[in-house]
Design a protein around this motif. Sequence first.
Motif, PDB file in Angstrom:
ATOM      1  N   VAL A 186      79.612 -57.286 -29.833  1.00  0.00           N
ATOM      2  CA  VAL A 186      79.357 -55.974 -29.238  1.00  0.00           C
ATOM      3  C   VAL A 186      78.691 -56.230 -27.897  1.00  0.00           C
ATOM      4  N   ILE A 187      79.236 -55.655 -26.833  1.00  0.00           N
ATOM      5  CA  ILE A 187      78.650 -55.871 -25.504  1.00  0.00           C
ATOM      6  C   ILE A 187      77.961 -54.582 -25.072  1.00  0.00           C
ATOM      7  N   GLY A 188      76.636 -54.643 -24.984  1.00  0.00           N
ATOM      8  CA  GLY A 188      75.836 -53.460 -24.643  1.00  0.00           C
ATOM      9  C   GLY A 188      75.163 -52.902 -25.894  1.00  0.00           C
ATOM     10  N   SER A 189      73.852 -52.656 -25.781  1.00  0.00           N
ATOM     11  CA  SER A 189      73.094 -52.208 -26.971  1.00  0.00           C
ATOM     12  C   SER A 189      72.626 -50.767 -26.837  1.00  0.00           C
ATOM     13  N   GLY A 190      73.402 -49.942 -26.112  1.00  0.00           N
ATOM     14  CA  GLY A 190      73.116 -48.506 -26.080  1.00  0.00           C
ATOM     15  C   GLY A 190      73.520 -47.883 -27.417  1.00  0.00           C
ATOM     16  N   PRO A 191      73.449 -46.565 -27.525  1.00  0.00           N
ATOM     17  CA  PRO A 191      73.790 -45.934 -28.804  1.00  0.00           C
ATOM     18  C   PRO A 191      75.205 -46.245 -29.277  1.00  0.00           C
TER      19      PRO A 191
ATOM     20  N   GLY B  13      69.761 -49.674 -24.451  1.00  0.00           N
ATOM     21  CA  GLY B  13      70.493 -48.934 -23.412  1.00  0.00           C
ATOM     22  C   GLY B  13      69.641 -47.800 -22.864  1.00  0.00           C
ATOM     23  N   LEU B  14      70.294 -46.679 -22.564  1.00  0.00           N
ATOM     24  CA  LEU B  14      69.567 -45.557 -21.955  1.00  0.00           C
ATOM     25  C   LEU B  14      68.594 -44.902 -22.936  1.00  0.00           C
ATOM     26  N   LEU B  15      68.723 -45.200 -24.226  1.00  0.00           N
ATOM     27  CA  LEU B  15      67.738 -44.664 -25.183  1.00  0.00           C
ATOM     28  C   LEU B  15      66.339 -45.161 -24.800  1.00  0.00           C
TER      29      LEU B  15
ATOM     30  N   ARG C 245      74.418 -61.028 -19.442  1.00  0.00           N
ATOM     31  CA  ARG C 245      75.307 -60.033 -18.841  1.00  0.00           C
ATOM     32  C   ARG C 245      76.740 -60.582 -18.891  1.00  0.00           C
ATOM     33  N   VAL C 246      77.478 -60.044 -19.831  1.00  0.00           N
ATOM     34  CA  VAL C 246      78.842 -60.579 -20.015  1.00  0.00           C
ATOM     35  C   VAL C 246      79.682 -60.222 -18.788  1.00  0.00           C
ATOM     36  N   GLY C 247      80.459 -61.214 -18.340  1.00  0.00           N
ATOM     37  CA  GLY C 247      81.234 -61.022 -17.099  1.00  0.00           C
ATOM     38  C   GLY C 247      80.540 -61.728 -15.952  1.00  0.00           C
TER      39      GLY C 247
ATOM     40  N   VAL D 288      83.151 -52.989 -26.272  1.00  0.00           N
ATOM     41  CA  VAL D 288      82.494 -52.912 -24.963  1.00  0.00           C
ATOM     42  C   VAL D 288      81.813 -51.547 -24.845  1.00  0.00           C
ATOM     43  N   GLY D 289      80.484 -51.555 -24.821  1.00  0.00           N
ATOM     44  CA  GLY D 289      79.727 -50.310 -24.684  1.00  0.00           C
ATOM     45  C   GLY D 289      78.711 -50.463 -23.568  1.00  0.00           C
ATOM     46  N   VAL D 290      79.227 -50.719 -22.367  1.00  0.00           N
ATOM     47  CA  VAL D 290      78.335 -51.091 -21.266  1.00  0.00           C
ATOM     48  C   VAL D 290      77.823 -49.900 -20.465  1.00  0.00           C
TER      49      VAL D 290
ATOM     50  N   GLY E  67      74.150 -38.281 -10.852  1.00  0.00           N
ATOM     51  CA  GLY E  67      75.088 -38.790 -11.860  1.00  0.00           C
ATOM     52  C   GLY E  67      75.418 -40.246 -11.628  1.00  0.00           C
ATOM     53  N   PHE E  68      76.348 -40.739 -12.428  1.00  0.00           N
ATOM     54  CA  PHE E  68      76.607 -42.181 -12.461  1.00  0.00           C
ATOM     55  C   PHE E  68      78.097 -42.483 -12.484  1.00  0.00           C
ATOM     56  N   ASP E  69      78.422 -43.666 -11.954  1.00  0.00           N
ATOM     57  CA  ASP E  69      79.775 -44.214 -12.036  1.00  0.00           C
ATOM     58  C   ASP E  69      79.690 -45.542 -12.786  1.00  0.00           C
TER      59      ASP E  69
ATOM     60  N   GLY F 297      83.821 -47.767 -25.857  1.00  0.00           N
ATOM     61  CA  GLY F 297      83.408 -46.388 -26.111  1.00  0.00           C
ATOM     62  C   GLY F 297      82.116 -46.053 -25.389  1.00  0.00           C
ATOM     63  N   GLY F 298      81.726 -44.800 -25.493  1.00  0.00           N
ATOM     64  CA  GLY F 298      80.503 -44.334 -24.825  1.00  0.00           C
ATOM     65  C   GLY F 298      80.762 -44.026 -23.361  1.00  0.00           C
ATOM     66  N   ASP F 299      79.693 -44.061 -22.564  1.00  0.00           N
ATOM     67  CA  ASP F 299      79.787 -43.661 -21.155  1.00  0.00           C
ATOM     68  C   ASP F 299      80.792 -44.500 -20.364  1.00  0.00           C
ATOM     69  N   SER F 300      81.031 -45.750 -20.775  1.00  0.00           N
ATOM     70  CA  SER F 300      81.953 -46.594 -20.003  1.00  0.00           C
ATOM     71  C   SER F 300      83.389 -46.107 -20.149  1.00  0.00           C
ATOM     72  N   VAL F 301      83.629 -45.266 -21.149  1.00  0.00           N
ATOM     73  CA  VAL F 301      84.974 -44.720 -21.351  1.00  0.00           C
ATOM     74  C   VAL F 301      85.047 -43.268 -20.891  1.00  0.00           C
TER      75      VAL F 301
ATOM     76  N   PRO G 284      79.423 -40.288 -17.822  1.00  0.00           N
ATOM     77  CA  PRO G 284      78.094 -39.926 -18.304  1.00  0.00           C
ATOM     78  C   PRO G 284      78.168 -38.764 -19.282  1.00  0.00           C
ATOM     79  N   SER G 285      77.639 -38.967 -20.470  1.00  0.00           N
ATOM     80  CA  SER G 285      77.837 -37.965 -21.509  1.00  0.00           C
ATOM     81  C   SER G 285      76.574 -37.850 -22.357  1.00  0.00           C
ATOM     82  N   LEU G 286      76.739 -37.902 -23.669  1.00  0.00           N
ATOM     83  CA  LEU G 286      75.600 -37.694 -24.572  1.00  0.00           C
ATOM     84  C   LEU G 286      75.490 -38.854 -25.546  1.00  0.00           C
ATOM     85  N   VAL G 287      74.286 -39.016 -26.079  1.00  0.00           N
ATOM     86  CA  VAL G 287      74.042 -40.045 -27.086  1.00  0.00           C
ATOM     87  C   VAL G 287      75.003 -39.853 -28.262  1.00  0.00           C
ATOM     88  N   VAL G 288      75.123 -38.607 -28.718  1.00  0.00           N
ATOM     89  CA  VAL G 288      75.932 -38.343 -29.901  1.00  0.00           C
ATOM     90  C   VAL G 288      77.413 -38.693 -29.669  1.00  0.00           C
TER      91      VAL G 288
HETATM   92  C1  FAD Z   1      67.867 -40.173 -17.536  1.00  0.00           C
HETATM   93  C2  FAD Z   1      68.855 -39.854 -18.612  1.00  0.00           C
HETATM   94  C3  FAD Z   1      68.529 -38.929 -19.577  1.00  0.00           C
HETATM   95  C4  FAD Z   1      69.423 -38.627 -20.587  1.00  0.00           C
HETATM   96  N1  FAD Z   1      69.060 -37.715 -21.526  1.00  0.00           N
HETATM   97  C5  FAD Z   1      69.896 -37.469 -22.557  1.00  0.00           C
HETATM   98  C6  FAD Z   1      69.524 -36.570 -23.584  1.00  0.00           C
HETATM   99  O1  FAD Z   1      68.454 -35.978 -23.562  1.00  0.00           O
HETATM  100  N2  FAD Z   1      70.390 -36.379 -24.611  1.00  0.00           N
HETATM  101  C7  FAD Z   1      71.591 -37.040 -24.689  1.00  0.00           C
HETATM  102  O2  FAD Z   1      72.317 -36.866 -25.670  1.00  0.00           O
HETATM  103  N3  FAD Z   1      71.979 -37.878 -23.698  1.00  0.00           N
HETATM  104  C8  FAD Z   1      71.163 -38.111 -22.647  1.00  0.00           C
HETATM  105  N4  FAD Z   1      71.547 -38.976 -21.665  1.00  0.00           N
HETATM  106  C9  FAD Z   1      72.878 -39.623 -21.754  1.00  0.00           C
HETATM  107  C10 FAD Z   1      72.875 -40.783 -22.764  1.00  0.00           C
HETATM  108  O3  FAD Z   1      71.726 -41.561 -22.606  1.00  0.00           O
HETATM  109  C11 FAD Z   1      74.129 -41.635 -22.598  1.00  0.00           C
HETATM  110  O4  FAD Z   1      75.269 -40.793 -22.696  1.00  0.00           O
HETATM  111  C12 FAD Z   1      74.231 -42.723 -23.664  1.00  0.00           C
HETATM  112  O5  FAD Z   1      73.082 -43.536 -23.661  1.00  0.00           O
HETATM  113  C13 FAD Z   1      75.472 -43.598 -23.439  1.00  0.00           C
HETATM  114  O6  FAD Z   1      75.458 -44.617 -24.382  1.00  0.00           O
HETATM  115  P1  FAD Z   1      76.283 -45.973 -24.161  1.00  0.00           P
HETATM  116  O7  FAD Z   1      76.084 -46.771 -25.408  1.00  0.00           O
HETATM  117  O8  FAD Z   1      77.665 -45.672 -23.747  1.00  0.00           O
HETATM  118  O9  FAD Z   1      75.623 -46.705 -22.900  1.00  0.00           O
HETATM  119  P2  FAD Z   1      74.148 -46.991 -22.418  1.00  0.00           P
HETATM  120  O10 FAD Z   1      73.128 -46.250 -23.176  1.00  0.00           O
HETATM  121  O11 FAD Z   1      74.199 -46.824 -20.941  1.00  0.00           O
HETATM  122  O12 FAD Z   1      73.959 -48.535 -22.757  1.00  0.00           O
HETATM  123  C14 FAD Z   1      74.765 -49.524 -22.152  1.00  0.00           C
HETATM  124  C15 FAD Z   1      74.081 -50.867 -22.336  1.00  0.00           C
HETATM  125  O13 FAD Z   1      74.977 -51.904 -21.936  1.00  0.00           O
HETATM  126  C16 FAD Z   1      74.249 -52.880 -21.213  1.00  0.00           C
HETATM  127  N5  FAD Z   1      75.197 -53.589 -20.346  1.00  0.00           N
HETATM  128  C17 FAD Z   1      75.830 -53.118 -19.244  1.00  0.00           C
HETATM  129  N6  FAD Z   1      76.665 -54.060 -18.757  1.00  0.00           N
HETATM  130  C18 FAD Z   1      76.562 -55.142 -19.565  1.00  0.00           C
HETATM  131  C19 FAD Z   1      77.177 -56.416 -19.573  1.00  0.00           C
HETATM  132  N7  FAD Z   1      78.093 -56.762 -18.647  1.00  0.00           N
HETATM  133  N8  FAD Z   1      76.820 -57.314 -20.540  1.00  0.00           N
HETATM  134  C20 FAD Z   1      75.889 -56.978 -21.483  1.00  0.00           C
HETATM  135  N9  FAD Z   1      75.277 -55.762 -21.513  1.00  0.00           N
HETATM  136  C21 FAD Z   1      75.618 -54.846 -20.583  1.00  0.00           C
HETATM  137  C22 FAD Z   1      73.232 -52.069 -20.439  1.00  0.00           C
HETATM  138  O14 FAD Z   1      72.139 -52.889 -20.031  1.00  0.00           O
HETATM  139  C23 FAD Z   1      72.834 -51.023 -21.474  1.00  0.00           C
HETATM  140  O15 FAD Z   1      71.767 -51.488 -22.277  1.00  0.00           O
HETATM  141  C24 FAD Z   1      70.685 -39.274 -20.624  1.00  0.00           C
HETATM  142  C25 FAD Z   1      71.030 -40.186 -19.626  1.00  0.00           C
HETATM  143  C26 FAD Z   1      70.131 -40.479 -18.618  1.00  0.00           C
HETATM  144  C27 FAD Z   1      70.506 -41.451 -17.538  1.00  0.00           C
END
Ligand code: FAD
Length: 477
Positions: free
Chosen positions: A155-160, A187-189, A222-224, A241-243, A400-402, A439-443, A446-450
């Motif tokens: 699993v690449i990336g430890s966000g939700p 991740g963003l959590l 950091r993979v890549g 890939v959940g980056v 916002g984010f790209d 999955g997640g924001d990389s797909v 910018p969206s939601l944790v759920v």
């Molecule tokens: C300030 C802020 C507030 C928010 N508030 C809310 C909220 O209140 N409620 C809600 O539902 N959503 C909220 N969100 C949105 C939510 O946090 C994201 O939609 C969610 O975290 C996306 O999850 P993810 O797993 O896709 O990625 P992320 O949470 O972004 O995690 C990605 C992880 O991958 C790691 N990574 C990246 N590239 C690599 C690589 N090449 N190799 C290894 N690791 C890598 C990163 O370091 C990161 O830890 C908020 C976002 C922000 C920015």
Amino acid sequence: MPPPTPPFDKFTWARVDRATPPKRAAGDRLQDFSEIYSDFDEATVQAQAARCIQCPEPLCRQSCPLSNRIPEWLELAAQGRFMEAAEVSRSTSNMPELCSRVCPQEKLCEGSCILNSRSDPVSIGAVERFINEYAFLHGGFDVEVEPSNGRRVAVIGSGPGGLACADELNRLGYAVTVFEAQMIPGGLLVNGIPAFKLDKSLVQRRIDLLVRRGVEFKLGVRVGWDLSLDDVRRNHEAVFVGVGAQRPKPLDVPGAGLRGVHEALSFLVQKNVKSPLIEGDPIEVEGRRVVVLGGGDTAMDCLRTALRGGAEDVVCLYRRDLANMPGSRKEYANALEEGARFQFLTNPTEVVGDANGRVVGVRCVRMELGEPDGTGRRKPRPVVGSECLEPADLVLVAYGFDPVPFPEGSEFARIALDAWGGLKTDRNQMTSLAGVFAGGDSVRGPSLVVHAVRDGRLAAAGIHRYLTETKAAAVLG
Ligand SMILES: Cc1cc2nc3c(=O)[nH]c(=O)nc-3n(C[C@H](O)[C@H](O)[C@H](O)COP(=O)(O)OP(=O)(O)OC[C@H]3O[C@@H](n4cnc5c(N)ncnc54)[C@H](O)[C@@H]3O)c2cc1C
């Protein structure tokens, strides 16, 4: 007044008003970064859960991205069967205690509760939080894990998204390794959402559970860049890939490069994460006038973080009106209570600096809303002759984010992208590279944790199917 007591019935909602969990007073919560809500007591949870009328086709469940079995756990909670309620809640969500804190319930489950047409919705988020904290407190949080199947997945990336995928695969008996670029997982959590919305120790508690069940975390990789995707694929039979998407959208007006203009996420990380590893010069807000640009969750979090940092004045400039603002209404109300000001229909045209290149203000123009654009939202347009100046010592850009582009020539760069730059996936969350899921924001952007949790779960199911089918094909062929 003591909360109503059983027996409850289908009309409890008509006798029991909606309650929201106790909230600290604004003046008190500005003193620290601790969470602002606490839990209901048991009697209140029972009475609030009993307000659910148990619709035959529950709209709350349909509007939950995880299809959470909300009426079922509300019924159990109403009966005081909190451990069973939490077990049902955990059956569709890998982190219900976190989602209950950060989900915009007013737009999802509570927003579609049928009671909205006659009364106020059931306090679904607060009950979800209570039953799951209750389960943690009483030792009921673990899940059944299948025996090891001897297969390895990365699993690449430890966000939700990554955490949910790792959790699901671990339950199915896979050996899971999570690669995380940062030294602090979550991740963003952790590195985005402020602690006053989500206490960081709760994220660590989830991660500790995974570690105890054998999930391996490789931090600071950091993979890549530090390790190629090729290498990861060689050592694992499938990859998730959940980056995320954490490249800030820039402010594109004259003066954007002045000292005192910062992007939102660096500011939030610096103020919320206590670690010697956080990079960059300190961004001081104490006694300063702070202007936040944008109207999403990130902007709300910047406003409230700046207020906790002792800013003298904190104002949000947003080019549309409140009705069209994407940020959560609950967090907007909290920001207002804490002293943030909002200027809607206002757009920056220039950041103004002094002779030393430091910000002194933001020149703006008032906007009006025109016809709806392709997304159905009304497009803002400038009102001629409405220019004004907002004094500022610090400008935080929350536009916002790209996605962060992968290094050219890396195997990542072979994955097909959509027009925005997101990773394209099929119904099983598989990308154009066989065995690589995402999955997640990389797909989805910018969206939601759920949503990230949902994608992580779908991808885990997709990976399981893919590996089971490839194994079956190998045996047959
Ligand atoms: C300030 C802020 C507030 C928010 N508030 C809310 C909220 O209140 N409620 C809600 O539902 N959503 C909220 N969100 C949105 C939510 O946090 C994201 O939609 C969610 O975290 C996306 O999850 P993810 O797993 O896709 O990625 P992320 O949470 O972004 O995690 C990605 C992880 O991958 C790691 N990574 C990246 N590239 C690599 C690589 N090449 N190799 C290894 N690791 C890598 C990163 O370091 C990161 O830890 C908020 C976002 C922000 C920015």
